[in-house]
Write a protein that holds these residues in place. Sequence first.
Motif, mmCIF file in Angstrom:
data_model
loop_
_atom_site.group_PDB
_atom_site.id
_atom_site.type_symbol
_atom_site.label_atom_id
_atom_site.label_comp_id
_atom_site.label_asym_id
_atom_site.label_seq_id
_atom_site.Cartn_x
_atom_site.Cartn_y
_atom_site.Cartn_z
ATOM 1 N N GLU A 25 0.827 -1.207 0.000
ATOM 2 C CA GLU A 25 0.000 0.000 0.000
ATOM 3 C C GLU A 25 0.863 1.258 0.000
ATOM 4 O OE1 GLU A 25 -0.258 -2.492 2.154
ATOM 5 O OE2 GLU A 25 -2.310 -3.234 2.130
ATOM 6 N N ALA A 26 1.924 1.248 0.806
ATOM 7 C CA ALA A 26 2.809 2.407 0.886
ATOM 8 C C ALA A 26 3.572 2.606 -0.425
ATOM 9 C CB ALA A 26 3.786 2.245 2.044
ATOM 10 N N GLN A 27 4.020 1.515 -1.031
ATOM 11 C CA GLN A 27 4.742 1.629 -2.291
ATOM 12 C C GLN A 27 3.850 2.181 -3.397
ATOM 13 O OE1 GLN A 27 7.069 -1.812 -3.491
ATOM 14 N NE2 GLN A 27 7.149 -2.482 -1.364
ATOM 15 N N LEU A 85 3.269 5.920 -2.806
ATOM 16 C CA LEU A 85 4.439 6.719 -3.177
ATOM 17 C C LEU A 85 4.578 6.801 -4.697
ATOM 18 C CD1 LEU A 85 6.836 8.298 -2.034
ATOM 19 C CD2 LEU A 85 8.167 6.212 -2.212
ATOM 20 N N LEU A 86 4.385 5.678 -5.380
ATOM 21 C CA LEU A 86 4.445 5.701 -6.845
ATOM 22 C C LEU A 86 3.371 6.613 -7.422
ATOM 23 C CD1 LEU A 86 5.171 1.979 -7.733
ATOM 24 C CD2 LEU A 86 6.578 3.939 -8.326
ATOM 25 N N THR A 87 2.190 6.601 -6.836
ATOM 26 C CA THR A 87 1.115 7.461 -7.318
ATOM 27 C C THR A 87 1.490 8.928 -7.166
ATOM 28 O OG1 THR A 87 -0.529 5.781 -6.785
ATOM 29 C CG2 THR A 87 -1.320 8.035 -7.031
ATOM 30 N N GLU A 88 2.092 9.270 -6.032
ATOM 31 C CA GLU A 88 2.533 10.653 -5.808
ATOM 32 C C GLU A 88 3.582 11.059 -6.850
ATOM 33 O OE1 GLU A 88 2.381 14.276 -4.011
ATOM 34 O OE2 GLU A 88 1.193 12.558 -3.385
ATOM 35 N N MET A 138 6.494 5.847 -17.619
ATOM 36 C CA MET A 138 5.870 4.598 -18.069
ATOM 37 C C MET A 138 6.351 3.409 -17.232
ATOM 38 S SD MET A 138 3.679 5.188 -20.385
ATOM 39 C CE MET A 138 3.274 6.744 -19.651
ATOM 40 N N ALA A 139 7.627 3.431 -16.842
ATOM 41 C CA ALA A 139 8.146 2.360 -15.986
ATOM 42 C C ALA A 139 7.461 2.382 -14.621
ATOM 43 C CB ALA A 139 9.656 2.506 -15.826
ATOM 44 N N MET A 140 7.249 3.580 -14.076
ATOM 45 C CA MET A 140 6.571 3.694 -12.780
ATOM 46 C C MET A 140 5.124 3.229 -12.868
ATOM 47 S SD MET A 140 7.716 7.231 -11.053
ATOM 48 C CE MET A 140 9.297 7.876 -11.502
ATOM 49 N N VAL A 141 4.446 3.596 -13.953
ATOM 50 C CA VAL A 141 3.061 3.168 -14.130
ATOM 51 C C VAL A 141 2.993 1.645 -14.209
ATOM 52 C CG1 VAL A 141 1.109 3.214 -15.735
ATOM 53 C CG2 VAL A 141 2.298 5.322 -15.168
ATOM 54 N N GLY A 142 3.937 1.041 -14.915
ATOM 55 C CA GLY A 142 3.977 -0.420 -15.021
ATOM 56 C C GLY A 142 4.247 -1.083 -13.690
ATOM 57 N N ARG A 143 5.159 -0.523 -12.906
ATOM 58 C CA ARG A 143 5.466 -1.076 -11.591
ATOM 59 C C ARG A 143 4.246 -0.985 -10.672
ATOM 60 N NH1 ARG A 143 9.723 2.123 -9.496
ATOM 61 N NH2 ARG A 143 10.957 1.181 -11.133
ATOM 62 N N SER A 172 -1.894 -5.432 -9.236
ATOM 63 C CA SER A 172 -2.353 -6.740 -9.689
ATOM 64 C C SER A 172 -2.074 -7.804 -8.628
ATOM 65 C CB SER A 172 -1.657 -7.100 -11.000
ATOM 66 O OG SER A 172 -1.949 -8.407 -11.369
ATOM 67 N N TYR A 173 -0.884 -7.754 -8.038
ATOM 68 C CA TYR A 173 -0.538 -8.684 -6.965
ATOM 69 C C TYR A 173 -1.486 -8.509 -5.782
ATOM 70 C CZ TYR A 173 2.002 -10.805 -3.103
ATOM 71 O OH TYR A 173 2.329 -11.559 -2.016
ATOM 72 N N MET A 174 -1.733 -7.265 -5.432
ATOM 73 C CA MET A 174 -2.601 -6.991 -4.291
ATOM 74 C C MET A 174 -4.026 -7.442 -4.567
ATOM 75 S SD MET A 174 -2.880 -3.476 -2.245
ATOM 76 C CE MET A 174 -3.771 -3.396 -0.730
ATOM 77 N N GLN A 175 -4.483 -7.283 -5.792
ATOM 78 C CA GLN A 175 -5.833 -7.705 -6.145
ATOM 79 C C GLN A 175 -5.988 -9.215 -5.997
ATOM 80 O OE1 GLN A 175 -6.937 -6.834 -10.188
ATOM 81 N NE2 GLN A 175 -9.118 -6.913 -9.745
#
Length: 90
Positions: free
Chosen positions: A27-29, A32-35, A58-63, A69-72
């Motif tokens: 959740e934290a990662q 932070l990526l969203t920010e 684009m790399a950040m969006v993919g990560r 996806s993992y969390m889902q």
Amino acid sequence: MPYLTKEKKAAIFAEFGGKAENTGSIEAQVALLTERILHLTQHLKANKKDFSTQRGLMAMVGRRKRLLSYMQKHNLNGYRALIEKLGLRK
């Protein structure tokens, strides 16, 4: 001046990870990526030809997509709460 200071990162980790030291939670990662994604999106609106930043974005969006996806798959209720809290589409 950096847009993500130590205090701002600690606040994000405290809000989404439970405490400021919990930097590894998904959740934290994602938060932070969203920010960072939101900041780079604003940068690219002003600097349309900055292709190296565009590639990094684009790399950040993919990560972020892989983490979500993992969390889902593993924590559906947490996933739904997180995307609602961050205001992500889905």
